[in-house]
Design an enzyme around this catalytic site. Structure first.
Site, PDB file in Angstrom:
ATOM      1  N   SER A   1      17.806  -6.177   3.941  1.00  0.00           N
ATOM      2  CA  SER A   1      18.436  -4.895   4.270  1.00  0.00           C
ATOM      3  C   SER A   1      19.913  -5.151   4.519  1.00  0.00           C
ATOM      4  O   SER A   1      20.305  -6.269   4.893  1.00  0.00           O
ATOM      5  CB  SER A   1      17.788  -4.353   5.545  1.00  0.00           C
TER       6      SER A   1
ATOM      7  N   ASN B   1       7.771  -7.949   1.064  1.00  0.00           N
ATOM      8  CA  ASN B   1       8.225  -6.578   1.311  1.00  0.00           C
ATOM      9  C   ASN B   1       7.784  -6.048   2.683  1.00  0.00           C
ATOM     10  O   ASN B   1       8.466  -5.213   3.268  1.00  0.00           O
ATOM     11  CB  ASN B   1       7.660  -5.691   0.183  1.00  0.00           C
TER      12      ASN B   1
ATOM     13  N   THR C   1      11.073   6.648   2.994  1.00  0.00           N
ATOM     14  CA  THR C   1       9.738   6.065   3.206  1.00  0.00           C
ATOM     15  C   THR C   1       9.333   6.343   4.651  1.00  0.00           C
ATOM     16  O   THR C   1      10.118   6.898   5.428  1.00  0.00           O
ATOM     17  CB  THR C   1       9.750   4.529   3.003  1.00  0.00           C
TER      18      THR C   1
ATOM     19  N   ASN D   1       0.795  -1.236   0.000  1.00  0.00           N
ATOM     20  CA  ASN D   1       0.000   0.000   0.000  1.00  0.00           C
ATOM     21  C   ASN D   1       0.824   1.280   0.000  1.00  0.00           C
ATOM     22  O   ASN D   1       0.286   2.356  -0.252  1.00  0.00           O
ATOM     23  CB  ASN D   1      -0.982   0.012   1.178  1.00  0.00           C
ATOM     24  N   LYS D   2       2.122   1.185   0.311  1.00  0.00           N
ATOM     25  CA  LYS D   2       2.913   2.431   0.335  1.00  0.00           C
ATOM     26  C   LYS D   2       4.399   2.106   0.182  1.00  0.00           C
ATOM     27  O   LYS D   2       4.791   0.923   0.115  1.00  0.00           O
ATOM     28  CB  LYS D   2       2.678   3.189   1.655  1.00  0.00           C
ATOM     29  N   GLY D   3       5.201   3.169   0.156  1.00  0.00           N
ATOM     30  CA  GLY D   3       6.655   3.017   0.178  1.00  0.00           C
ATOM     31  C   GLY D   3       7.185   2.172  -0.978  1.00  0.00           C
ATOM     32  O   GLY D   3       6.701   2.244  -2.117  1.00  0.00           O
TER      33      GLY D   3
ATOM     34  N   TYR E   1      15.398  -5.474  14.344  1.00  0.00           N
ATOM     35  CA  TYR E   1      15.312  -5.369  12.874  1.00  0.00           C
ATOM     36  C   TYR E   1      16.504  -6.106  12.257  1.00  0.00           C
ATOM     37  O   TYR E   1      16.347  -6.880  11.315  1.00  0.00           O
ATOM     38  CB  TYR E   1      15.312  -3.878  12.503  1.00  0.00           C
TER      39      TYR E   1
ATOM     40  N   VAL F   1       0.425 -10.354   7.466  1.00  0.00           N
ATOM     41  CA  VAL F   1       1.399 -11.453   7.308  1.00  0.00           C
ATOM     42  C   VAL F   1       1.579 -12.295   8.576  1.00  0.00           C
ATOM     43  O   VAL F   1       2.061 -13.417   8.497  1.00  0.00           O
ATOM     44  CB  VAL F   1       2.776 -10.957   6.794  1.00  0.00           C
TER      45      VAL F   1
HETATM   46  N1  NAP Z   1      13.301   2.305   3.463  1.00  0.00           N
HETATM   47  C1  NAP Z   1      14.545   1.837   3.532  1.00  0.00           C
HETATM   48  O1  NAP Z   1      15.538   2.593   3.543  1.00  0.00           O
HETATM   49  C2  NAP Z   1      14.788   0.361   3.593  1.00  0.00           C
HETATM   50  C3  NAP Z   1      16.114  -0.076   3.680  1.00  0.00           C
HETATM   51  C4  NAP Z   1      16.362  -1.445   3.731  1.00  0.00           C
HETATM   52  C5  NAP Z   1      15.310  -2.331   3.673  1.00  0.00           C
HETATM   53  N2  NAP Z   1      14.028  -1.879   3.596  1.00  0.00           N
HETATM   54  C6  NAP Z   1      12.950  -2.862   3.529  1.00  0.00           C
HETATM   55  O2  NAP Z   1      12.048  -2.515   2.499  1.00  0.00           O
HETATM   56  C7  NAP Z   1      10.742  -3.020   2.817  1.00  0.00           C
HETATM   57  C8  NAP Z   1       9.700  -1.927   2.650  1.00  0.00           C
HETATM   58  O3  NAP Z   1      10.000  -0.907   3.561  1.00  0.00           O
HETATM   59  P1  NAP Z   1       9.522   0.610   3.367  1.00  0.00           P
HETATM   60  O4  NAP Z   1      10.704   1.441   3.634  1.00  0.00           O
HETATM   61  O5  NAP Z   1       8.764   0.775   2.110  1.00  0.00           O
HETATM   62  O6  NAP Z   1       8.559   0.743   4.633  1.00  0.00           O
HETATM   63  P2  NAP Z   1       7.095   1.352   4.839  1.00  0.00           P
HETATM   64  O7  NAP Z   1       6.874   2.503   3.936  1.00  0.00           O
HETATM   65  O8  NAP Z   1       6.971   1.530   6.302  1.00  0.00           O
HETATM   66  O9  NAP Z   1       6.140   0.149   4.355  1.00  0.00           O
HETATM   67  C9  NAP Z   1       6.060  -1.039   5.060  1.00  0.00           C
HETATM   68  C10 NAP Z   1       4.861  -1.807   4.552  1.00  0.00           C
HETATM   69  O10 NAP Z   1       4.754  -3.038   5.305  1.00  0.00           O
HETATM   70  C11 NAP Z   1       3.411  -3.139   5.760  1.00  0.00           C
HETATM   71  N3  NAP Z   1       3.310  -3.997   6.937  1.00  0.00           N
HETATM   72  C12 NAP Z   1       3.901  -3.850   8.135  1.00  0.00           C
HETATM   73  N4  NAP Z   1       3.527  -4.836   8.965  1.00  0.00           N
HETATM   74  C13 NAP Z   1       2.682  -5.641   8.273  1.00  0.00           C
HETATM   75  C14 NAP Z   1       1.960  -6.818   8.587  1.00  0.00           C
HETATM   76  N5  NAP Z   1       2.018  -7.363   9.799  1.00  0.00           N
HETATM   77  N6  NAP Z   1       1.192  -7.386   7.613  1.00  0.00           N
HETATM   78  C15 NAP Z   1       1.125  -6.839   6.387  1.00  0.00           C
HETATM   79  N7  NAP Z   1       1.761  -5.702   6.036  1.00  0.00           N
HETATM   80  C16 NAP Z   1       2.531  -5.109   6.977  1.00  0.00           C
HETATM   81  C17 NAP Z   1       2.988  -1.710   6.019  1.00  0.00           C
HETATM   82  O11 NAP Z   1       1.589  -1.618   6.157  1.00  0.00           O
HETATM   83  P3  NAP Z   1       0.894  -0.362   6.930  1.00  0.00           P
HETATM   84  O12 NAP Z   1       0.859   0.774   5.954  1.00  0.00           O
HETATM   85  O13 NAP Z   1      -0.444  -0.903   7.262  1.00  0.00           O
HETATM   86  O14 NAP Z   1       1.748  -0.053   8.126  1.00  0.00           O
HETATM   87  C18 NAP Z   1       3.532  -1.067   4.755  1.00  0.00           C
HETATM   88  O15 NAP Z   1       2.690  -1.329   3.664  1.00  0.00           O
HETATM   89  C19 NAP Z   1      10.854  -3.592   4.233  1.00  0.00           C
HETATM   90  O16 NAP Z   1      11.048  -4.971   4.162  1.00  0.00           O
HETATM   91  C20 NAP Z   1      12.097  -2.927   4.782  1.00  0.00           C
HETATM   92  O17 NAP Z   1      12.710  -3.681   5.799  1.00  0.00           O
HETATM   93  C21 NAP Z   1      13.741  -0.546   3.565  1.00  0.00           C
END
Ligand code: NAP
Length: 309
Positions: A174, A96, A265, A20-22, A232, A70
């Site tokens: 990550s 994701n 994000t 849904n986002k990010g 994490y 999840v």
């Molecule tokens: N951003 C970075 O710099 C970065 C760096 C390394 C790795 N990552 C990885 O990239 C991925 C996406 O991260 P992002 O930065 O896009 O984060 P984000 O914008 O916070 O998005 C996280 C997503 O996961 C969903 N989520 C969380 N808990 C859940 C659950 N129990 N069941 C189903 N959905 C759930 C959230 O839903 P809600 O909207 O309902 O909360 C949201 O859609 C993650 O795996 C993160 O560890 C990100």
């Protein structure tokens, strides 16, 4: 229909968790733009429906919403039932969804200018100050990021095995999941790198010990990763190890993990360097690697890299 590939829809089908986002939303958009039918999943129905409608409004009519929490086995089973009835197969699973594993008291507003001139370390230090590492948040981080991901994989595995071509699992990991974070526990670092002998049961034991030590305030004494983002880190370390176990068990699939880069994000309170589009591209690149490509590998911003450093 089971087993009869000739009667299955020819278009490739992808599922994205936390779509849904990010980064997840971008992965959905880019996969759909590539002509793939995308099942955008989200734990919140309203946010998920809105996100899917947004993509369909861009002309990406092959985006479908389905609810998915999840950590909830009945929710994951409902998604599997839907996929079985509607498609009978799955080509790409992008795991994701994740949480920070930290407690955030309030919403923090940021602007681009405040991070100008800050390097990655300084930005991560700033990010760390915006939350607290509590036991409950750590437990939720491990449950969501590792056990939730694993539950989705195990439940959707039969559909991936029905894929036309090699089914793909892309675990969004990550650089926080690299084994270098276990610098103070050389034995464990070696054990988690020894994929020939590593088991899922052992990973469960490691995470149990980690959470027990977290609760007892004994993380440093037992050589666990240091703050920030300890839960994490450990959840992503375990996810990387599980990725390698699974890739060995299923050579007929491509199972990889990806560090998308440091992305702006909600998870990073917009402190990253990359746009969600750039981070999403790093994930999609791996999802779309050709048949016969790498499996059991770790990709850092689109390039294959070491699980260690
Ligand atoms: N951003 C970075 O710099 C970065 C760096 C390394 C790795 N990552 C990885 O990239 C991925 C996406 O991260 P992002 O930065 O896009 O984060 P984000 O914008 O916070 O998005 C996280 C997503 O996961 C969903 N989520 C969380 N808990 C859940 C659950 N129990 N069941 C189903 N959905 C759930 C959230 O839903 P809600 O909207 O309902 O909360 C949201 O859609 C993650 O795996 C993160 O560890 C990100």
């Amino acid at each position: 229909m089971e087993g009869d590939i000739s009667s299955l829809p020819t278009k490739r089908v992808a599922v994205v968790t936390g779509g849904n986002k990010g980064i997840g939303l971008e992965v959905c958009r880019q996969l759909a733009a590539d002509g793939i039918t995308v099942v955008l999943t989200a734990r919140d129905e309203t946010r998920g429906v809105e996100a899917a409608e947004k993509l369909r409004g861009m002309g990406l009519s092959c985006v479908i919403f389905h609810h998915l929490e999840v950590t909830d086995s009945s929710s994951v089973s409902r998604l599997a039932d839907f996929l079985t009835t509607r498609f009978g197969k799955l080509e790409i699973l992008v795991n994701n969804a994740a949480v920070s594993g930290m407690e955030h008291a309030q919403r923090v507003d940021t602007n681009e200018e405040q991070f100008v001139g800050m390097d990655k370390q300084q930005r991560l230090e700033w990010l760390n100050k915006q939350g607290r590492e509590t036991y409950d948040a750590a437990k939720n981080g491990v449950q969501t990021n590792y056990y939730g991901t694993k539950l989705v994989i195990q439940t959707l595995l039969p559909l991936l095995l029905q894929s036309s071509g090699e089914g793909r699992i892309v675990n969004v990991s990550s650089d926080a999941g690299l084994l270098r974070w276990l610098v103070n526990n050389e034995d464990l670092r070696k054990e988690l790198d020894d994929v020939d002998n590593l088991t899922e049961e052992r990973l469960d034991e490691v995470l149990d010990s980690f959470l027990k030590d977290f609760e007892a305030g004994a993380l440093e004494a037992h050589g666990w990763p240091t703050a920030p983002f300890v839960a994490y880190k450990m959840a992503k370390v375990a996810m990387n190890a599980y990725t390698r176990i699974l890739a060995r068990r299923h050579p007929e699939l491509r199972v990889n993990c990806v560090h998308p880069g440091y992305v702006k994000t909600d998870l990073t309170i917009n402190s990253g360097f990359l746009t969600p589009e750039e981070g999403g591209r790093n994930v999609v690149t791996v999802a779309l690697l050709p048949d016969g490509g790498p499996t059991g590998a770790y990709f850092d911003e689109g390039r294959e890299a070491s699980f260690l450093e």
